[in-house]
Design a protein around this motif. Sequence first.
Motif, mmCIF file in Angstrom:
data_model
loop_
_atom_site.group_PDB
_atom_site.id
_atom_site.type_symbol
_atom_site.label_atom_id
_atom_site.label_comp_id
_atom_site.label_asym_id
_atom_site.label_seq_id
_atom_site.Cartn_x
_atom_site.Cartn_y
_atom_site.Cartn_z
ATOM 1 N N LEU A 221 0.908 -1.250 -0.007
ATOM 2 C CA LEU A 221 -0.055 0.250 -0.132
ATOM 3 C C LEU A 221 0.958 1.351 0.015
ATOM 4 N N LEU A 222 2.172 1.330 0.760
ATOM 5 C CA LEU A 222 2.794 2.545 0.655
ATOM 6 C C LEU A 222 3.423 2.596 -0.493
ATOM 7 N N ARG A 223 3.851 1.509 -1.123
ATOM 8 C CA ARG A 223 4.642 1.622 -2.534
ATOM 9 C C ARG A 223 3.300 2.330 -3.534
ATOM 10 N N ALA A 224 2.150 1.761 -3.498
ATOM 11 C CA ALA A 224 1.052 2.105 -4.499
ATOM 12 C C ALA A 224 0.772 3.615 -4.176
ATOM 13 N N ALA A 225 0.855 4.094 -2.767
ATOM 14 C CA ALA A 225 0.495 5.373 -2.738
ATOM 15 C C ALA A 225 1.661 6.323 -3.138
ATOM 16 N N ALA A 226 2.975 5.856 -3.131
ATOM 17 C CA ALA A 226 4.096 6.647 -3.425
ATOM 18 C C ALA A 226 3.919 6.861 -5.036
ATOM 19 N N THR A 227 3.590 5.794 -5.883
ATOM 20 C CA THR A 227 3.695 5.773 -7.331
ATOM 21 C C THR A 227 3.109 6.930 -7.961
ATOM 22 N N SER A 228 1.775 7.209 -7.224
ATOM 23 C CA SER A 228 0.936 8.271 -7.990
ATOM 24 C C SER A 228 0.339 8.978 -6.794
ATOM 25 N N PRO A 229 0.722 10.054 -6.002
ATOM 26 C CA PRO A 229 -0.023 10.716 -4.733
ATOM 27 C C PRO A 229 -1.379 11.197 -5.171
ATOM 28 N N ASP A 230 -2.203 10.983 -4.296
ATOM 29 C CA ASP A 230 -3.325 11.742 -4.148
ATOM 30 C C ASP A 230 -4.467 10.706 -4.760
ATOM 31 N N ARG A 231 -4.234 9.560 -4.766
ATOM 32 C CA ARG A 231 -5.259 8.726 -5.270
ATOM 33 C C ARG A 231 -6.152 8.277 -4.304
ATOM 34 N N THR A 232 -7.456 8.006 -4.530
ATOM 35 C CA THR A 232 -8.401 7.385 -3.469
ATOM 36 C C THR A 232 -7.953 6.070 -3.277
ATOM 37 N N LEU A 233 -8.661 5.426 -2.109
ATOM 38 C CA LEU A 233 -8.773 4.046 -1.930
ATOM 39 C C LEU A 233 -9.179 3.246 -3.229
ATOM 40 N N ASP A 234 -10.249 3.630 -3.884
ATOM 41 C CA ASP A 234 -10.892 3.146 -4.966
ATOM 42 C C ASP A 234 -9.913 2.811 -6.068
ATOM 43 N N GLU A 235 -9.169 3.829 -6.231
ATOM 44 C CA GLU A 235 -8.244 4.207 -7.303
ATOM 45 C C GLU A 235 -6.907 3.238 -6.976
ATOM 46 N N LEU A 236 -6.684 2.911 -5.636
ATOM 47 C CA LEU A 236 -5.524 2.079 -5.249
ATOM 48 C C LEU A 236 -5.716 0.627 -5.293
ATOM 49 N N MET A 237 -7.144 0.163 -5.426
ATOM 50 C CA MET A 237 -7.636 -1.217 -5.296
ATOM 51 C C MET A 237 -7.046 -2.173 -6.263
ATOM 52 N N PRO A 238 -6.801 -1.730 -7.376
ATOM 53 C CA PRO A 238 -6.109 -2.563 -8.345
ATOM 54 C C PRO A 238 -5.049 -3.167 -8.219
ATOM 55 N N GLU A 239 -4.147 -2.168 -7.404
ATOM 56 C CA GLU A 239 -2.993 -2.613 -7.200
ATOM 57 C C GLU A 239 -2.826 -3.320 -5.985
ATOM 58 N N LEU A 240 -3.767 -3.442 -5.009
ATOM 59 C CA LEU A 240 -3.694 -4.265 -3.939
ATOM 60 C C LEU A 240 -4.365 -5.583 -3.969
ATOM 61 N N PHE A 241 -5.169 -6.013 -4.936
ATOM 62 C CA PHE A 241 -6.007 -6.988 -5.276
ATOM 63 C C PHE A 241 -6.660 -7.608 -3.939
ATOM 64 N N LEU A 242 -7.164 -6.565 -3.298
ATOM 65 C CA LEU A 242 -8.048 -6.708 -2.049
ATOM 66 C C LEU A 242 -9.558 -6.297 -2.565
ATOM 67 N N ASP A 243 -10.480 -6.831 -1.621
ATOM 68 C CA ASP A 243 -11.853 -5.982 -1.712
ATOM 69 C C ASP A 243 -11.810 -4.840 -1.071
ATOM 70 N N PHE A 244 -13.039 -4.181 -1.037
ATOM 71 C CA PHE A 244 -13.020 -2.814 -0.548
ATOM 72 C C PHE A 244 -12.931 -2.895 1.068
ATOM 73 N N ASN A 245 -13.432 -3.794 1.888
ATOM 74 C CA ASN A 245 -13.569 -3.842 3.088
ATOM 75 C C ASN A 245 -12.040 -4.044 3.655
ATOM 76 N N ALA A 246 -11.197 -5.296 3.037
ATOM 77 C CA ALA A 246 -9.843 -5.564 3.457
ATOM 78 C C ALA A 246 -8.987 -4.253 3.089
ATOM 79 N N SER A 247 -9.392 -3.673 2.116
ATOM 80 C CA SER A 247 -8.410 -2.600 1.715
ATOM 81 C C SER A 247 -8.760 -1.238 2.548
#
Length: 325
Positions: A221-247
């Motif tokens: 998650l830290l790596r995904a947030a650093a890649t492109s700052p200011d994305r929302t959780l919904d926008e980060l989810m494809p890189e986490l491969f988790l459902d919304f609750n787990a994310s």
Amino acid sequence: MRSPIEGGNPRVETDGFRRSLAEFATGVTVITTSVDGQRFGLTSNSFASVSLEPPLVLWSIRRESKSFSAFAACSHFAVNILADDQIELSQRFARSGPDKFRDLDCHAGEGGAPLFAGMAASFECVCSQTYDGGDHLVLVGEVLRYSRYDRQPLLFVKGRYAVSADHPDTRVFDGKDVRLEDGEERVLSNLMIRAYSAIAARLERGRQTAGLGLTLMQARLLRAAATSPDRTLDELMPELFLDFNASRNLLESVVALGLVAVDDRGRVRLTIVGEERLHAIVAHAHANEEILFQGIADADLATVRRVLNTMISKQFGDSKSVAAR
């Protein structure tokens, strides 16, 4: 016997209790119903079989769910067991929002409960009983009709999606093996998964011994947030491969550690402490890669890096973010 890495009273240590429950691997389902012509659906991994005679299954719904009143009053429901290529469907129904069924290929089953295309299996049920389950309501359904398809199921364990594979101690070789004569894996994606698992396992052990204090998913998650700052959780989810609750639980854990901040528009950004921790994680990963990749020619590693970057670019459509990784 080894000492547990955490434990305690589940009424007090709620996060640890949740992580312990996540050690139990499950399938992923979308439960659906129709009440007064309106369709409802939610993602659930609480599904379980109860009885063969009569054919009974159960699942549970959180009382705070926006769909609670519909399912509590429903006469029928359908259990859609998702296939391994239906992560997007799982994520869609794990979130709250307007018409989740829009543009989906589905049809009405028993009692009007929606059934999706491409599933691994489905069970069409009449809701026979409900039971108080604390902050959940347990629904027992009598199965009126079932369907099974030639699909691999989607799994969920440790807060992330997974796929099934034969255990090496029990695997049966039947002449239809997926390996070539020289022993190489025939399916490239399987080879990539196995290689990733080997690397991730080493890095996970290293993070623990190095005192970096983060799990594999928190570091991701830290790596995904650093890649492109200011994305929302919904926008980060494809890189986490988790459902919304787990994310969401994952995000809350790194916010509590002071590594990430979320603004009033839901945008996620690393804090200064988070940037420092990520730099330490990247340095640790580089050091471990030097050991892991000993004996592999630099040219071969460069080819692998180029191929993977191309695949990531095609998936996320952002060459700048790929380069930043």
